[in-house]
Motif scaffolding. Sequence first.
Motif, mmCIF file in Angstrom:
data_model
loop_
_atom_site.group_PDB
_atom_site.id
_atom_site.type_symbol
_atom_site.label_atom_id
_atom_site.label_comp_id
_atom_site.label_asym_id
_atom_site.label_seq_id
_atom_site.Cartn_x
_atom_site.Cartn_y
_atom_site.Cartn_z
ATOM 1 N N PHE A 138 13.456 9.829 4.654
ATOM 2 C CA PHE A 138 14.049 8.660 5.304
ATOM 3 C C PHE A 138 12.999 7.841 6.045
ATOM 4 C CE2 PHE A 138 15.865 6.911 9.276
ATOM 5 C CZ PHE A 138 16.670 5.927 8.711
ATOM 6 N N LEU A 139 12.125 8.525 6.764
ATOM 7 C CA LEU A 139 11.107 7.820 7.553
ATOM 8 C C LEU A 139 9.772 8.533 7.335
ATOM 9 C CD1 LEU A 139 10.799 5.477 9.580
ATOM 10 C CD2 LEU A 139 11.099 7.132 11.421
ATOM 11 N N PRO A 140 9.047 8.186 6.268
ATOM 12 C CA PRO A 140 7.790 8.891 5.974
ATOM 13 C C PRO A 140 6.731 8.620 7.026
ATOM 14 C CG PRO A 140 8.035 6.972 4.549
ATOM 15 C CD PRO A 140 9.335 7.111 5.302
ATOM 16 N N HIS A 141 5.963 9.673 7.336
ATOM 17 C CA HIS A 141 4.866 9.517 8.299
ATOM 18 C C HIS A 141 3.810 8.559 7.756
ATOM 19 C CE1 HIS A 141 1.078 10.569 10.334
ATOM 20 N NE2 HIS A 141 1.848 10.874 11.376
ATOM 21 N N THR A 142 3.411 8.769 6.496
ATOM 22 C CA THR A 142 2.424 7.906 5.838
ATOM 23 C C THR A 142 2.841 7.710 4.393
ATOM 24 O OG1 THR A 142 0.639 8.743 7.261
ATOM 25 C CG2 THR A 142 -0.009 7.620 5.229
ATOM 26 N N VAL A 143 2.706 6.479 3.915
ATOM 27 C CA VAL A 143 3.005 6.149 2.517
ATOM 28 C C VAL A 143 1.681 6.067 1.759
ATOM 29 C CG1 VAL A 143 4.015 4.460 0.937
ATOM 30 C CG2 VAL A 143 5.083 4.879 3.174
ATOM 31 N N GLY A 144 1.558 6.874 0.723
ATOM 32 C CA GLY A 144 0.384 6.779 -0.138
ATOM 33 C C GLY A 144 0.590 5.677 -1.164
ATOM 34 N N LEU A 145 -0.343 4.763 -1.265
ATOM 35 C CA LEU A 145 -0.219 3.618 -2.177
ATOM 36 C C LEU A 145 -1.404 3.611 -3.138
ATOM 37 C CD1 LEU A 145 1.108 0.992 -3.101
ATOM 38 C CD2 LEU A 145 -0.116 -0.208 -1.266
ATOM 39 N N ILE A 146 -1.104 3.718 -4.433
ATOM 40 C CA ILE A 146 -2.117 3.637 -5.485
ATOM 41 C C ILE A 146 -1.950 2.298 -6.173
ATOM 42 C CG2 ILE A 146 -2.998 4.681 -7.597
ATOM 43 C CD1 ILE A 146 -1.802 7.334 -6.676
ATOM 44 N N GLY A 167 4.702 -1.381 11.846
ATOM 45 C CA GLY A 167 3.943 -0.172 12.150
ATOM 46 C C GLY A 167 3.966 0.859 11.054
ATOM 47 N N ALA A 168 4.569 0.547 9.894
ATOM 48 C CA ALA A 168 4.554 1.500 8.779
ATOM 49 C C ALA A 168 3.108 1.818 8.390
ATOM 50 C CB ALA A 168 5.307 0.921 7.585
ATOM 51 N N ARG A 169 2.824 3.101 8.194
ATOM 52 C CA ARG A 169 1.449 3.534 7.930
ATOM 53 C C ARG A 169 1.246 3.760 6.433
ATOM 54 N NH1 ARG A 169 -0.163 8.325 11.879
ATOM 55 N NH2 ARG A 169 -2.148 7.856 10.854
ATOM 56 N N PHE A 170 0.061 3.350 5.958
ATOM 57 C CA PHE A 170 -0.285 3.489 4.550
ATOM 58 C C PHE A 170 -1.651 4.151 4.414
ATOM 59 C CE2 PHE A 170 2.862 0.174 4.363
ATOM 60 C CZ PHE A 170 3.512 0.380 3.162
ATOM 61 N N ARG A 171 -1.776 4.945 3.356
ATOM 62 C CA ARG A 171 -3.100 5.385 2.901
ATOM 63 C C ARG A 171 -3.265 4.802 1.498
ATOM 64 N NH1 ARG A 171 -5.875 11.374 1.996
ATOM 65 N NH2 ARG A 171 -7.513 10.592 0.603
ATOM 66 N N ILE A 172 -4.204 3.881 1.367
ATOM 67 C CA ILE A 172 -4.334 3.104 0.136
ATOM 68 C C ILE A 172 -5.471 3.667 -0.710
ATOM 69 C CG2 ILE A 172 -4.743 0.801 -0.809
ATOM 70 C CD1 ILE A 172 -3.673 -0.321 1.833
ATOM 71 N N GLN A 200 3.824 11.533 2.690
ATOM 72 C CA GLN A 200 5.113 12.124 2.324
ATOM 73 C C GLN A 200 5.772 11.429 1.144
ATOM 74 O OE1 GLN A 200 6.908 11.809 6.281
ATOM 75 N NE2 GLN A 200 6.721 14.022 6.486
ATOM 76 N N VAL A 201 5.195 10.343 0.669
ATOM 77 C CA VAL A 201 5.688 9.675 -0.530
ATOM 78 C C VAL A 201 4.521 8.882 -1.119
ATOM 79 C CG1 VAL A 201 6.488 7.635 0.738
ATOM 80 C CG2 VAL A 201 7.473 8.154 -1.488
ATOM 81 N N ILE A 202 4.464 8.814 -2.454
ATOM 82 C CA ILE A 202 3.385 8.115 -3.153
ATOM 83 C C ILE A 202 3.984 6.982 -3.973
ATOM 84 C CG2 ILE A 202 1.568 8.314 -4.894
ATOM 85 C CD1 ILE A 202 1.251 11.240 -4.091
ATOM 86 N N VAL A 203 3.426 5.790 -3.829
ATOM 87 C CA VAL A 203 3.853 4.629 -4.600
ATOM 88 C C VAL A 203 2.719 4.231 -5.537
ATOM 89 C CG1 VAL A 203 4.611 2.225 -4.510
ATOM 90 C CG2 VAL A 203 5.339 3.831 -2.726
ATOM 91 N N ILE A 204 3.037 4.121 -6.820
ATOM 92 C CA ILE A 204 2.079 3.610 -7.808
ATOM 93 C C ILE A 204 2.544 2.213 -8.185
ATOM 94 C CG2 ILE A 204 0.971 4.001 -10.044
ATOM 95 C CD1 ILE A 204 1.687 6.947 -9.771
ATOM 96 N N ALA A 205 1.774 1.191 -7.792
ATOM 97 C CA ALA A 205 2.232 -0.193 -7.915
ATOM 98 C C ALA A 205 1.236 -1.019 -8.721
ATOM 99 C CB ALA A 205 2.445 -0.813 -6.534
#
Length: 396
Positions: A138-146, A167-172, A200-205
């Motif tokens: 529901f509320l991921p600490h960090t979103v991994g973005l590829i 304030g949403a956090r990303f690791r790109i 806690q979740v990975i997005v491939i965009a």
Amino acid sequence: MARLETSAESPVPVRVVALRVGEWIARLGEIWVDGQIAQLTRRPGVATQFLTLRDPDANISMSVTCPRGVLPDTVSEGSRVVLRARPDFYLERGTLSLRALEVRQVGLGELLARLDALRRLLAAEGLFAPQLKRPLPFLPHTVGLITGRASAAERDVIDNARRRLPGARFRIENVAMQGTNAVSEVIDAIARLEKDPAVQVIVIARGGGSVEDLLPFSNESLVRAVAAAFTPVVSAIGHETDVPLLDLVADVAASTPTDAAKRVVPDLADELREVAALRERARARIHARLDREAELMAGLPERLRRTVRGRLVRESDDVATARARSRRRIESLLEAGRAELGHVRAQIRTLSPQATLERGYAVVRRADGTVVRTPDEAVGALHVRVAEGEFDATRT
């Protein structure tokens, strides 16, 4: 081919080894090879052209030489080709390459047919099964973005996510999103993000493109890497009409990068409105309950008074009834006792010695007090007792 017999005392020269390797490779003859052109060098006026052929599913490539006229003009870097070639081993440098004899570019129809066959194969293995899909946090600490470096997809995901949740956090992880290196770089990025416990979740965009541009996201190695990932994966490749195999294996398939941003983080404004609405409903229910309780308390004393009064009247009636019943019972028992006592008294009176005397009988005793029972015992002075008294007598 006979095996070389060698030892530390009798080694063979490098040329012998190279010749034997070349002979063995030459025995392969002509072969058909499927691959993707990673690098192509066209030099006008040069009889031979050079290219690098890369395996679509692995980080393996080979050098290929093409005589003039063999390579079609429509082929460019990134093209999928099938070529007929003969392996060549260069003795001087000890390198292996392919000499192309025929090059055919894989058409769109053939590519789509191969993708459909791969889709059926992976589906039969269960990689696309709905029960394997994991829910997103529901509320991921960090979103991994590829995604690609400085790409529109990166901006869409980050801007829309932070518009919903400041304030949403990303690791790109910026990687190649098309071309020969895309598959290996995306797989490596997934592995790096998997090692970060905060992700806690990975997005491939990636934005839209041609079927050839999106081919890396239907690659079997990438699909299997996503299926094996422990972290939930969101696929956001191309436009809504684009359906790469990555969409089928991902835990969530977003139609666009903007849609992916809406899936991975909640809308803070919506959540605050929902909390306010829940608070208002809770307040209304509490006030309604308090009002009902107040109404009940207002009429409680009178109800208690009526209830107690009615209870006392009923209890008083019950006590009076019980008292009357007890009195009747006691009187009945006394009357029965008196009757029984009179009956017993009458029995006692009937059976008493006095009653016998009153019927005319007498008790005769001798001077020593013994009762006379036979005429022979009546001798000397006698004492006689009758109903009205006693007297002495002498038998004559």
